[in-house]
Design a protein around this motif. Structure first.
Motif, PDB file in Angstrom:
ATOM      1  N   PHE A 110       0.812  -1.270  -0.097  1.00 17.92           N
ATOM      2  CA  PHE A 110       0.721  -0.322  -0.029  1.00 17.92           C
ATOM      3  C   PHE A 110       0.796   0.901  -0.152  1.00 17.92           C
ATOM      4  CE2 PHE A 110       0.406  -2.024   4.008  1.00 17.92           C
ATOM      5  CZ  PHE A 110       1.488  -0.815   4.649  1.00 17.92           C
ATOM      6  N   CYS A 111       2.460   1.037  -0.003  1.00 13.62           N
ATOM      7  CA  CYS A 111       3.121   2.006   0.290  1.00 13.62           C
ATOM      8  C   CYS A 111       3.526   2.695  -1.423  1.00 13.62           C
ATOM      9  CB  CYS A 111       3.926   1.980   1.540  1.00 13.62           C
ATOM     10  SG  CYS A 111       5.502   3.459   2.057  1.00 13.62           S
ATOM     11  N   MET A 148       9.732   9.079   9.576  1.00 10.72           N
ATOM     12  CA  MET A 148       8.382   7.891   8.918  1.00 10.72           C
ATOM     13  C   MET A 148       8.403   8.552   7.345  1.00 10.72           C
ATOM     14  SD  MET A 148       5.487   8.046  11.709  1.00 10.72           S
ATOM     15  CE  MET A 148       5.231   7.599  13.037  1.00 10.72           C
ATOM     16  N   GLY A 151      11.846   4.989   2.956  1.00 13.62           N
ATOM     17  CA  GLY A 151      12.603   4.339   3.757  1.00 13.62           C
ATOM     18  C   GLY A 151      12.492   3.166   5.722  1.00 13.62           C
ATOM     19  N   GLU A 152      13.301   2.558   5.671  1.00 15.02           N
ATOM     20  CA  GLU A 152      13.329   1.604   6.537  1.00 15.02           C
ATOM     21  C   GLU A 152      13.966   2.174   7.412  1.00 15.02           C
ATOM     22  OE1 GLU A 152      10.751  -0.117   8.320  1.00 15.02           O
ATOM     23  OE2 GLU A 152      12.616  -0.458   9.861  1.00 15.02           O
ATOM     24  N   SER A 183       9.730   4.612  13.082  1.00 15.65           N
ATOM     25  CA  SER A 183       8.914   3.444  12.826  1.00 15.65           C
ATOM     26  C   SER A 183       9.098   2.163  11.671  1.00 15.65           C
ATOM     27  CB  SER A 183       7.829   4.520  11.910  1.00 15.65           C
ATOM     28  OG  SER A 183       6.868   4.020  11.376  1.00 15.65           O
ATOM     29  N   THR A 184       8.985   1.867  12.127  1.00 18.61           N
ATOM     30  CA  THR A 184       9.648   0.221  11.324  1.00 18.61           C
ATOM     31  C   THR A 184       8.420  -0.695  10.720  1.00 18.61           C
ATOM     32  OG1 THR A 184      11.626  -1.408  12.004  1.00 18.61           O
ATOM     33  CG2 THR A 184       9.598  -0.663  13.700  1.00 18.61           C
ATOM     34  N   CYS A 185       8.892  -1.024  10.186  1.00 19.92           N
ATOM     35  CA  CYS A 185       7.693  -2.045   9.439  1.00 19.92           C
ATOM     36  C   CYS A 185       7.548  -3.563  10.336  1.00 19.92           C
ATOM     37  CB  CYS A 185       7.954  -2.478   8.024  1.00 19.92           C
ATOM     38  SG  CYS A 185      10.007  -3.067   7.636  1.00 19.92           S
ATOM     39  N   SER A 206       4.921  -0.407  12.802  1.00 18.05           N
ATOM     40  CA  SER A 206       3.445  -0.639  11.740  1.00 18.05           C
ATOM     41  C   SER A 206       3.009  -2.180  11.637  1.00 18.05           C
ATOM     42  CB  SER A 206       4.326  -0.205  10.117  1.00 18.05           C
ATOM     43  OG  SER A 206       5.063   0.881   9.619  1.00 18.05           O
ATOM     44  N   HIS A 208      -0.554  -2.893  11.089  1.00 18.17           N
ATOM     45  CA  HIS A 208      -1.435  -3.257   9.834  1.00 18.17           C
ATOM     46  C   HIS A 208      -2.559  -4.520   9.531  1.00 18.17           C
ATOM     47  CE1 HIS A 208       0.313   1.205   8.859  1.00 18.17           C
ATOM     48  NE2 HIS A 208       1.387   0.091   7.444  1.00 18.17           N
ATOM     49  N   GLU A 248       1.057   0.914  13.777  1.00 18.86           N
ATOM     50  CA  GLU A 248       0.004   2.424  13.154  1.00 18.86           C
ATOM     51  C   GLU A 248      -0.373   0.953  12.955  1.00 18.86           C
ATOM     52  OE1 GLU A 248       4.658   3.320  12.893  1.00 18.86           O
ATOM     53  OE2 GLU A 248       3.517   5.107  10.833  1.00 18.86           O
ATOM     54  N   LEU A 281      -6.053   5.497   5.347  1.00 17.06           N
ATOM     55  CA  LEU A 281      -5.164   5.270   4.340  1.00 17.06           C
ATOM     56  C   LEU A 281      -4.849   6.176   3.076  1.00 17.06           C
ATOM     57  CD1 LEU A 281      -3.904   2.228   3.128  1.00 17.06           C
ATOM     58  CD2 LEU A 281      -5.847   2.279   1.687  1.00 17.06           C
ATOM     59  N   ASN A 282      -3.567   6.338   3.349  1.00 17.06           N
ATOM     60  CA  ASN A 282      -4.039   7.115   1.597  1.00 17.06           C
ATOM     61  C   ASN A 282      -3.779   7.010   0.528  1.00 17.06           C
ATOM     62  OD1 ASN A 282      -4.052  10.035   3.649  1.00 17.06           O
ATOM     63  ND2 ASN A 282      -2.279   8.924   4.730  1.00 17.06           N
ATOM     64  N   CYS A 322       1.360  10.352   5.194  1.00 17.45           N
ATOM     65  CA  CYS A 322       1.973   9.089   5.241  1.00 17.45           C
ATOM     66  C   CYS A 322       1.855   8.019   3.389  1.00 17.45           C
ATOM     67  CB  CYS A 322       1.320   8.247   6.515  1.00 17.45           C
ATOM     68  SG  CYS A 322       0.645   9.047   7.226  1.00 17.45           S
ATOM     69  N   GLY A 323       2.559   7.334   3.392  1.00 15.74           N
ATOM     70  CA  GLY A 323       2.510   6.271   2.636  1.00 15.74           C
ATOM     71  C   GLY A 323       2.768   6.800   1.328  1.00 15.74           C
TER      72      GLY A 323
HETATM   73  N1  SAH Z   1       9.359   1.932   6.869  1.00 17.82           N
HETATM   74  C1  SAH Z   1       9.025   2.014   8.343  1.00 17.82           C
HETATM   75  C2  SAH Z   1       8.772   3.710   8.678  1.00 17.82           C
HETATM   76  C3  SAH Z   1       7.785   4.371   6.849  1.00 17.82           C
HETATM   77  S1  SAH Z   1       6.554   4.920   8.187  1.00 17.82           S
HETATM   78  C4  SAH Z   1       7.292   1.471   8.137  1.00 17.82           C
HETATM   79  O1  SAH Z   1       7.065   1.084   7.900  1.00 17.82           O
HETATM   80  O2  SAH Z   1       7.835   2.165   9.722  1.00 17.82           O
HETATM   81  C5  SAH Z   1       5.109   5.552   7.408  1.00 17.82           C
HETATM   82  C6  SAH Z   1       4.065   4.782   7.760  1.00 17.82           C
HETATM   83  O3  SAH Z   1       2.702   4.917   6.640  1.00 17.82           O
HETATM   84  C7  SAH Z   1       4.179   3.501   8.081  1.00 17.82           C
HETATM   85  O4  SAH Z   1       3.236   3.507   9.364  1.00 17.82           O
HETATM   86  C8  SAH Z   1       3.862   3.344   6.768  1.00 17.82           C
HETATM   87  O5  SAH Z   1       3.333   2.172   7.026  1.00 17.82           O
HETATM   88  C9  SAH Z   1       2.360   3.486   6.347  1.00 17.82           C
HETATM   89  N2  SAH Z   1       1.613   4.140   5.155  1.00 17.82           N
HETATM   90  C10 SAH Z   1       2.382   3.644   4.116  1.00 17.82           C
HETATM   91  N3  SAH Z   1       1.275   4.120   2.683  1.00 17.82           N
HETATM   92  C11 SAH Z   1       0.331   4.170   3.473  1.00 17.82           C
HETATM   93  C12 SAH Z   1      -0.674   4.953   2.886  1.00 17.82           C
HETATM   94  N4  SAH Z   1      -0.825   4.472   1.184  1.00 17.82           N
HETATM   95  N5  SAH Z   1      -1.332   5.108   4.223  1.00 17.82           N
HETATM   96  C13 SAH Z   1      -1.225   5.567   5.122  1.00 17.82           C
HETATM   97  N6  SAH Z   1      -0.357   4.924   5.947  1.00 17.82           N
HETATM   98  C14 SAH Z   1       0.696   4.496   5.408  1.00 17.82           C
END
Ligand code: SAH
Length: 340
Positions: A110-111, A148, A151-152, A183-185, A206, A208, A248, A281-282, A322-323
């Motif tokens: 989704f990112c 955030m 990148g990770e 923030s980490t996946c 993250s 989800h 998250e 969700l964006n 986000c994302g």
């Molecule tokens: N790699 C790290 C840092 C990114 S933080 C991580 O995964 O946490 C960005 C946050 O936005 C993460 O929680 C990510 O999962 C979330 N994100 C990614 N795509 C998104 C979307 N389309 N809508 C809302 N949140 C999203």
């Protein structure tokens, strides 16, 4: 470089160690050349510029949200790569969201940051510069940092730790660890490694999805870091640092927003004393995912006794939410649109 490393370098060129502190302070204030460092003798400034260089990122593009004043910067790095950061203003202060890599290899479905893959890690200075130069350009004092962006961070571990040390340094920007969120996946072994540093930053994971089947479908990292492994690491993190982990959860219609997800998530959160940060969700261009009903889900979680907040959608009109950050090519078409 940290002051203690600068001291070593200065000693090597026959200069007193105390100069390091001066140089470090100048750099944190955004000095772009040794010539700016007016409390240092001209002769030494010249000597320094012959031996060292200062990285200066260039603003390729700056967009300001008409809705909420959020600013998105696209920085050009020394090698021509480009990354974004986002500056958001809240009542309690200004927060900058920084990138830690050029692109990302984690592959979350989704990112946008993962589109185009991973190019390279950012240097500590390249992460720090995003803070220094967005503060300088915007004239808004930055009090909080969220890692955030693109990148990770835990996939660029050593550079991220060094960045934290730099930005936290009392002679530098002096931003307290409690004002920083990483923030980490969810790479379990790296969460343990981070815990061993015992930093007082906020760890945000993250999640989800509360079950492996759903999570593995949208987050490839789950295949090697399943939910129980991940949550065990989070528990250890909490025990070691005393800091509660925040989770998250971007709500995706028909994917992770069902009743069974809600109940299972509440159960998991009880196990780890976690806090849920729901993210609407964006939109990502070309993505099939649609946003779920965040308020309804938040209410349901709260009724089950879960500590839950809903993240505000800042900068959505400039694709800064986000994302939505992605690796950008440095192309002539880039700087033009929306530039101020
Ligand atoms: N790699 C790290 C840092 C990114 S933080 C991580 O995964 O946490 C960005 C946050 O936005 C993460 O929680 C990510 O999962 C979330 N994100 C990614 N795509 C998104 C979307 N389309 N809508 C809302 N949140 C999203």
């Amino acid at each position: 470089m940290l002051p203690r490393e600068m001291e070593e370098c200065l000693k090597k060129i026959g200069e007193p160690a105390f100069r390091a502190r001066q140089v470090f302070k100048w750099l944190a204030s955004g000095a772009t050349s040794f010539e700016d460092m007016t409390n240092i003798a001209r002769k030494l400034r010249k000597k320094l510029s012959e031996s060292f260089y200062i990285t200066v990122p260039k603003i390729l593009r700056k967009q300001v949200s008409a809705q909420d004043g959020t600013i998105k910067y696209l920085w050009e790095l020394r090698d021509g790569n480009a990354v974004e950061s986002v500056l958001m203003s809240y009542e309690y202060g200004n927060t900058v969201c920084v990138s830690s890599q050029v692109g990302c290899k984690m592959g979350c479905a989704f990112c946008a940051s993962t589109i185009g893959g991973h190019v390279r890690n950012l240097e500590p200075s390249e992460i720090l510069d995003q803070v220094i130069f967005s503060q300088l350009d915007s004239r808004r004092r930055i009090s909080n940092i969220v890692m955030m962006g693109i990148g990770e961070p835990l996939d660029n571990f050593d550079n991220v730790i060094r960045f934290l040390e730099l930005v936290n340094h009392p002679d530098g920007l002096n931003i307290g660890m409690r004002h920083i969120t990483l923030s980490t996946c969810g790479i379990a072994e790296r969460i343990d490694k981070l815990a061993s540093y015992n930093l007082q930053l906020t760890l945000s994971v993250s999640l989800h999805a509360p079950d492996d089947e759903t999570r593995s479908k949208i987050m490839p990292v789950n295949k090697s870091n399943n939910i129980s492994k991940l949550l065990e690491a989070c528990k250890r993190y909490h025990e070691k640092t005393g800091r509660r982990v925040s989770f998250e959860y971007a709500l995706i219609k028909g994917v992770n927003d069902g009743d069974r997800h809600l109940r299972l998530l509440a159960e998991k959160m009880r196990q780890v004393s976690g806090h849920v940060n729901l993210i609407p969700l964006n939109e990502v261009e070309g993505s099939r995912f649609k946003p779920g009903n965040v308020n309804k889900f938040a209410k349901g979680l709260s009724e089950l006794g879960v500590n839950v907040t809903v993240r505000r959608r800042l900068g959505a009109d400039i694709d800064a939410a986000c994302g939505q950050l992605r690796k950008k090519e440095r192309s002539p078409s880039n700087p033009g649109k929306g530039m101020v």
